[in-house]
Design a protein around this motif. Structure first.
Motif, PDB file in Angstrom:
ATOM      1  N   GLY A 193       0.824  -1.218   0.000  1.00  0.00           N
ATOM      2  CA  GLY A 193       0.000   0.000   0.000  1.00  0.00           C
ATOM      3  C   GLY A 193       0.849   1.255   0.000  1.00  0.00           C
ATOM      4  N   SER A 194       1.837   1.263  -0.902  1.00  0.00           N
ATOM      5  CA  SER A 194       2.606   2.500  -1.062  1.00  0.00           C
ATOM      6  C   SER A 194       2.276   3.085  -2.439  1.00  0.00           C
ATOM      7  N   HIS A 195       3.181   3.851  -3.014  1.00  0.00           N
ATOM      8  CA  HIS A 195       2.846   4.621  -4.213  1.00  0.00           C
ATOM      9  C   HIS A 195       2.343   3.762  -5.370  1.00  0.00           C
ATOM     10  N   ALA A 196       3.069   2.677  -5.655  1.00  0.00           N
ATOM     11  CA  ALA A 196       2.688   1.856  -6.807  1.00  0.00           C
ATOM     12  C   ALA A 196       1.335   1.178  -6.560  1.00  0.00           C
ATOM     13  N   GLY A 197       1.157   0.629  -5.359  1.00  0.00           N
ATOM     14  CA  GLY A 197      -0.078  -0.084  -5.034  1.00  0.00           C
ATOM     15  C   GLY A 197      -1.281   0.845  -5.024  1.00  0.00           C
ATOM     16  N   TYR A 232      -3.511  -5.223   0.392  1.00  0.00           N
ATOM     17  CA  TYR A 232      -2.939  -5.737   1.643  1.00  0.00           C
ATOM     18  C   TYR A 232      -1.645  -4.997   1.921  1.00  0.00           C
ATOM     19  N   GLU A 233      -1.542  -4.453   3.122  1.00  0.00           N
ATOM     20  CA  GLU A 233      -0.335  -3.703   3.499  1.00  0.00           C
ATOM     21  C   GLU A 233       0.101  -4.167   4.893  1.00  0.00           C
ATOM     22  N   ARG A 234       1.357  -4.571   5.002  1.00  0.00           N
ATOM     23  CA  ARG A 234       1.782  -5.131   6.289  1.00  0.00           C
ATOM     24  C   ARG A 234       2.082  -4.072   7.342  1.00  0.00           C
ATOM     25  N   GLU A 259       0.025  -9.065   6.404  1.00  0.00           N
ATOM     26  CA  GLU A 259       1.123  -9.455   5.506  1.00  0.00           C
ATOM     27  C   GLU A 259       0.685 -10.587   4.583  1.00  0.00           C
ATOM     28  N   VAL A 260       1.065 -10.490   3.335  1.00  0.00           N
ATOM     29  CA  VAL A 260       0.870 -11.626   2.416  1.00  0.00           C
ATOM     30  C   VAL A 260       2.137 -12.471   2.515  1.00  0.00           C
ATOM     31  N   ARG A 261       1.952 -13.715   2.969  1.00  0.00           N
ATOM     32  CA  ARG A 261       3.134 -14.556   3.214  1.00  0.00           C
ATOM     33  C   ARG A 261       3.483 -15.441   2.021  1.00  0.00           C
ATOM     34  N   VAL A 312      17.534   3.795   6.151  1.00  0.00           N
ATOM     35  CA  VAL A 312      16.659   4.911   5.750  1.00  0.00           C
ATOM     36  C   VAL A 312      15.646   4.411   4.734  1.00  0.00           C
ATOM     37  N   LYS A 313      14.416   4.219   5.180  1.00  0.00           N
ATOM     38  CA  LYS A 313      13.362   3.840   4.226  1.00  0.00           C
ATOM     39  C   LYS A 313      11.987   4.213   4.797  1.00  0.00           C
ATOM     40  N   SER A 314      11.748   3.799   6.058  1.00  0.00           N
ATOM     41  CA  SER A 314      10.402   3.954   6.615  1.00  0.00           C
ATOM     42  C   SER A 314      10.354   5.092   7.633  1.00  0.00           C
ATOM     43  N   GLY A 345       6.407  -0.749  -9.579  1.00  0.00           N
ATOM     44  CA  GLY A 345       7.180   0.009  -8.588  1.00  0.00           C
ATOM     45  C   GLY A 345       8.522  -0.631  -8.293  1.00  0.00           C
ATOM     46  N   ASP A 346       8.978  -0.422  -7.068  1.00  0.00           N
ATOM     47  CA  ASP A 346      10.355  -0.782  -6.694  1.00  0.00           C
ATOM     48  C   ASP A 346      10.648  -2.282  -6.735  1.00  0.00           C
ATOM     49  N   CYS A 347       9.647  -3.129  -6.872  1.00  0.00           N
ATOM     50  CA  CYS A 347       9.938  -4.571  -6.923  1.00  0.00           C
ATOM     51  C   CYS A 347      10.172  -5.040  -8.355  1.00  0.00           C
ATOM     52  N   HIS A 349      12.388   4.387  -8.311  1.00  0.00           N
ATOM     53  CA  HIS A 349      11.966   5.784  -8.235  1.00  0.00           C
ATOM     54  C   HIS A 349      10.461   5.866  -8.020  1.00  0.00           C
ATOM     55  N   ALA A 350      10.053   6.784  -7.161  1.00  0.00           N
ATOM     56  CA  ALA A 350       8.621   6.974  -6.908  1.00  0.00           C
ATOM     57  C   ALA A 350       7.884   7.371  -8.187  1.00  0.00           C
ATOM     58  N   SER A 351       8.538   8.210  -9.007  1.00  0.00           N
ATOM     59  CA  SER A 351       7.865   8.690 -10.219  1.00  0.00           C
ATOM     60  C   SER A 351       7.487   7.521 -11.135  1.00  0.00           C
TER      61      SER A 351
HETATM   62  C1  FAD Z   1      14.715   8.954   1.882  1.00  0.00           C
HETATM   63  C2  FAD Z   1      14.175   8.602   0.508  1.00  0.00           C
HETATM   64  C3  FAD Z   1      14.052   9.594  -0.448  1.00  0.00           C
HETATM   65  C4  FAD Z   1      13.576   9.280  -1.721  1.00  0.00           C
HETATM   66  N1  FAD Z   1      13.484  10.284  -2.639  1.00  0.00           N
HETATM   67  C5  FAD Z   1      12.992  10.011  -3.876  1.00  0.00           C
HETATM   68  C6  FAD Z   1      12.853  11.055  -4.841  1.00  0.00           C
HETATM   69  O1  FAD Z   1      13.177  12.210  -4.577  1.00  0.00           O
HETATM   70  N2  FAD Z   1      12.331  10.734  -6.062  1.00  0.00           N
HETATM   71  C7  FAD Z   1      11.942   9.465  -6.367  1.00  0.00           C
HETATM   72  O2  FAD Z   1      11.459   9.236  -7.494  1.00  0.00           O
HETATM   73  N3  FAD Z   1      12.065   8.457  -5.471  1.00  0.00           N
HETATM   74  C8  FAD Z   1      12.582   8.700  -4.234  1.00  0.00           C
HETATM   75  N4  FAD Z   1      12.706   7.685  -3.315  1.00  0.00           N
HETATM   76  C9  FAD Z   1      12.308   6.320  -3.705  1.00  0.00           C
HETATM   77  C10 FAD Z   1      10.809   6.112  -3.495  1.00  0.00           C
HETATM   78  O3  FAD Z   1      10.481   6.320  -2.151  1.00  0.00           O
HETATM   79  C11 FAD Z   1      10.424   4.704  -3.924  1.00  0.00           C
HETATM   80  O4  FAD Z   1      10.748   4.561  -5.285  1.00  0.00           O
HETATM   81  C12 FAD Z   1       8.929   4.451  -3.743  1.00  0.00           C
HETATM   82  O5  FAD Z   1       8.597   4.463  -2.383  1.00  0.00           O
HETATM   83  C13 FAD Z   1       8.524   3.121  -4.351  1.00  0.00           C
HETATM   84  O6  FAD Z   1       7.181   2.879  -4.113  1.00  0.00           O
HETATM   85  P1  FAD Z   1       6.598   1.407  -4.145  1.00  0.00           P
HETATM   86  O7  FAD Z   1       5.134   1.517  -3.938  1.00  0.00           O
HETATM   87  O8  FAD Z   1       7.065   0.693  -5.347  1.00  0.00           O
HETATM   88  O9  FAD Z   1       7.316   0.634  -2.948  1.00  0.00           O
HETATM   89  P2  FAD Z   1       7.543   0.933  -1.375  1.00  0.00           P
HETATM   90  O10 FAD Z   1       7.418   2.387  -1.093  1.00  0.00           O
HETATM   91  O11 FAD Z   1       8.800   0.228  -1.026  1.00  0.00           O
HETATM   92  O12 FAD Z   1       6.319   0.215  -0.701  1.00  0.00           O
HETATM   93  C14 FAD Z   1       6.066  -1.161  -0.746  1.00  0.00           C
HETATM   94  C15 FAD Z   1       4.983  -1.486   0.271  1.00  0.00           C
HETATM   95  O13 FAD Z   1       4.670  -2.867   0.206  1.00  0.00           O
HETATM   96  C16 FAD Z   1       4.499  -3.367   1.526  1.00  0.00           C
HETATM   97  N5  FAD Z   1       4.744  -4.813   1.494  1.00  0.00           N
HETATM   98  C17 FAD Z   1       5.885  -5.430   1.061  1.00  0.00           C
HETATM   99  N6  FAD Z   1       5.747  -6.767   1.137  1.00  0.00           N
HETATM  100  C18 FAD Z   1       4.507  -7.003   1.620  1.00  0.00           C
HETATM  101  C19 FAD Z   1       3.787  -8.205   1.925  1.00  0.00           C
HETATM  102  N7  FAD Z   1       4.328  -9.415   1.729  1.00  0.00           N
HETATM  103  N8  FAD Z   1       2.535  -8.081   2.417  1.00  0.00           N
HETATM  104  C20 FAD Z   1       1.976  -6.848   2.606  1.00  0.00           C
HETATM  105  N9  FAD Z   1       2.613  -5.685   2.335  1.00  0.00           N
HETATM  106  C21 FAD Z   1       3.865  -5.758   1.842  1.00  0.00           C
HETATM  107  C22 FAD Z   1       5.525  -2.585   2.336  1.00  0.00           C
HETATM  108  O14 FAD Z   1       5.204  -2.563   3.705  1.00  0.00           O
HETATM  109  C23 FAD Z   1       5.444  -1.195   1.693  1.00  0.00           C
HETATM  110  O15 FAD Z   1       4.508  -0.357   2.308  1.00  0.00           O
HETATM  111  C24 FAD Z   1      13.199   7.949  -2.042  1.00  0.00           C
HETATM  112  C25 FAD Z   1      13.324   6.946  -1.060  1.00  0.00           C
HETATM  113  C26 FAD Z   1      13.828   7.252   0.191  1.00  0.00           C
HETATM  114  C27 FAD Z   1      13.964   6.167   1.222  1.00  0.00           C
END
Ligand code: FAD
Length: 460
Positions: free
Chosen positions: A8-12, A31-33, A78-80, A130-132, A283-285, A301-303
């Protein structure tokens, strides 16, 4: 139709909202852990600096807002395991017993985790990631009493955190394994300018400092000390070590079944489909396709996460919309300066087989009696652009900018489009850009850069 999104972050979130729009009758479940959704990691430096806007900037949504849109959100869950043949998931609510759910379409938005130390030694509680939000809280507590902090990693996160330390007057050592910092983003000249400005701001920056050993010891005053030792025998100590050496894809749920690529990220096609039917990764995966780069790469990257989430949603029931390739567009505010980039560095362009050139152009702001923000002992306000191009065709391959105004990052967006569309410097030369009043050279930057490129590499 049941769409299950893991993460449940940006991509989700982007995926869930777009799925809701595209398929009004579908069940959409996230689902967000963790205990919340949509945390913006970019707000961590603001939090560490004590910025009063941090609270508003740390997220853009929450569970009630998503549920009002008809999305089912299960936090602390959590999805296991995933069975992609039976299309089922094992889910575990915090403190509860495992349950089974099913999906018609599964979207993995499981993100990334900070790379953990590849160093010998025992470092206990002295190590900080540095992440959460929880990581940020730990670092802030460290800052309250620390006499010195050591940051390992001269990438974007390490540099941003170091700047936040400087802002709060915490003595800080920044260690980078290579000769340059931010080397994934910029070329040597830009990197060395940034190193100089970090040093001018009071940070201790060491390059070619490859940390191979970490240790936790008790100092003479009984305080816990973290020690980082480098391959060439140097020793750096502080009250804590912040490890900022990048991220790794959280691809474990289908790691053994789906095709994995760069750094173990889940390989996806232009529709965000994995190698498993009805399973998407965003997203990041997942891997990302970059313009002008032969193979998909891992670039968290978040973008891209936002774009990929939406593209997956559109394609859930069949391929309808290809994703635009990424240019890795990024913006970093370092002190009062902006650094922004799009496309490849010169080094990367050469690696990818382009006969490349690099042209630079500097424009000064007129000094409006201190109207613009200036750092202590800063030079006159300015911006400087480095353009990477293909020599024979003048096709734009990359763009790096450094300067002192906040809206400069818009140039990176513009150049991202130019690079994606394969434009040449001449294509941009006479485009109608606004008249830049307040600059020494009021005509468009593209006009001056085109002239430099032609001077260096006349067209055949
Ligand atoms: C300090 C910092 C600064 C940043 N600055 C930039 C920036 O300026 N520009 C930019 O483009 N990017 C930046 N980023 C990167 C950006 O934050 C990530 O690219 C972005 O968060 C990716 O989003 P996501 O949804 O793919 O994954 P994530 O944000 O990693 O979220 C994944 C989610 O999935 C959940 N999850 C994982 N496994 C499970 C499971 N089995 N069951 C349930 N839930 C699960 C996690 O708890 C998490 O909430 C930065 C990152 C950091 C740490």
């Amino acid at each position: 139709m049941r769409v299950v999104i893991v993460g449940g972050s940006h991509a989700g979130i982007a995926c869930a909202l777009r799925a809701r729009e595209e398929y009004p009758d579908a069940e959409v479940v996230i689902y967000e852990r963790q205990g919340s959704v949509g945390f913006i990691a970019q707000s961590i430096p603001l939090y560490l600096r004590g910025d009063r806007h941090y609270e508003e900037l740390k997220s853009y949504t929450d569970v009630p807002a998503l549920e009002r849109q008809g999305i089912v959100v299960r936090i602390n869950t959590e999805v296991r395991r995933v069975d992609t043949d039976a299309k089922t998931l094992e889910i575990v609510p915090a403190g509860g017993v495992p349950l089974v759910d099913h999906y018609d379409h599964l979207v993995l938005a499981t993100g990334s985790y900070p790379s953990i130390p590849l160093a010998f030694g025992s470092y206990g509680d002295s190590l900080y990631l540095v992440k959460s939000y929880e990581h940020a809280v730990r670092i802030k507590e460290l800052m309250e009493t620390a006499k010195r902090i050591v940051i390992i990693g001269g990438g974007a996160i390490g540099v941003e955190i170091a700047r936040a330390m400087r802002y709060k007057d915490v003595p800080t050592t920044l260690l980078q394994s290579h000769a340059t910092i931010l080397d994934r983003y910029v070329d040597d000249e830009v990197s060395s300018e940034i190193i100089d400005s970090l040093r001018d701001a009071g940070l201790d920056v060491y390059t070619e400092a490859l940390v191979t050993e970490l240790e936790e010891v008790l100092g003479p005053d009984g305080r816990r000390q973290a020690v980082a030792k480098t391959a060439d025998g140097r020793t750096f100590s502080g009250d804590g070590i912040i490890y900022a050496t990048g991220f790794r894809p959280n691809s474990f749920l289908i790691g053994g079944k789906a095709e994995l690529g760069d750094k173990g990220a889940i390989v996806v096609d232009d529709y965000m489909r994995t190698s498993i039917p009805d399973v998407f990764a965003v997203g990041d995966c997942s891997t990302t396709t970059l313009t002008n780069v032969a193979r998909p790469v891992y670039i968290p990257h978040a973008s891209d996460a936002f774009r990929q989430g939406e593209i997956a949603a559109i394609n859930l029931v069949g391929p309808r919309q290809r994703i635009n390739p990424s240019q890795g567009t990024y913006n970093l505010n370092i002190g009062t300066r902006t650094m922004c980039i799009s496309g490849m560095t010169f080094k990367r362009a050469v690696e990818e087989g382009f006969d490349s050139g690099i042209a630079s152009y500097r424009n000064e702001f007129l000094d409006l009696d201190g109207l613009l923000p200036r750092e202590d002992n800063d030079e006159d306000p300015y911006y400087k652009i480095w353009l990477i191009y293909e020599r024979g065709t003048h096709k734009i391959l990359g763009f790096q900018l450094r300067g002192t105004a906040t809206d400069l990052s818009l140039y990176a967006d513009l150049m991202s489009l130019a690079i994606e569309r394969g434009l040449t410097v001449e294509d941009l030369e006479f485009v109608d850009f606004y008249f830049k009043q307040g600059y020494a050279n009021p005509r468009s930057f593209s006009k001056y850069l085109a002239a430099v490129v032609r001077q260096q590499d006349p067209r055949g």
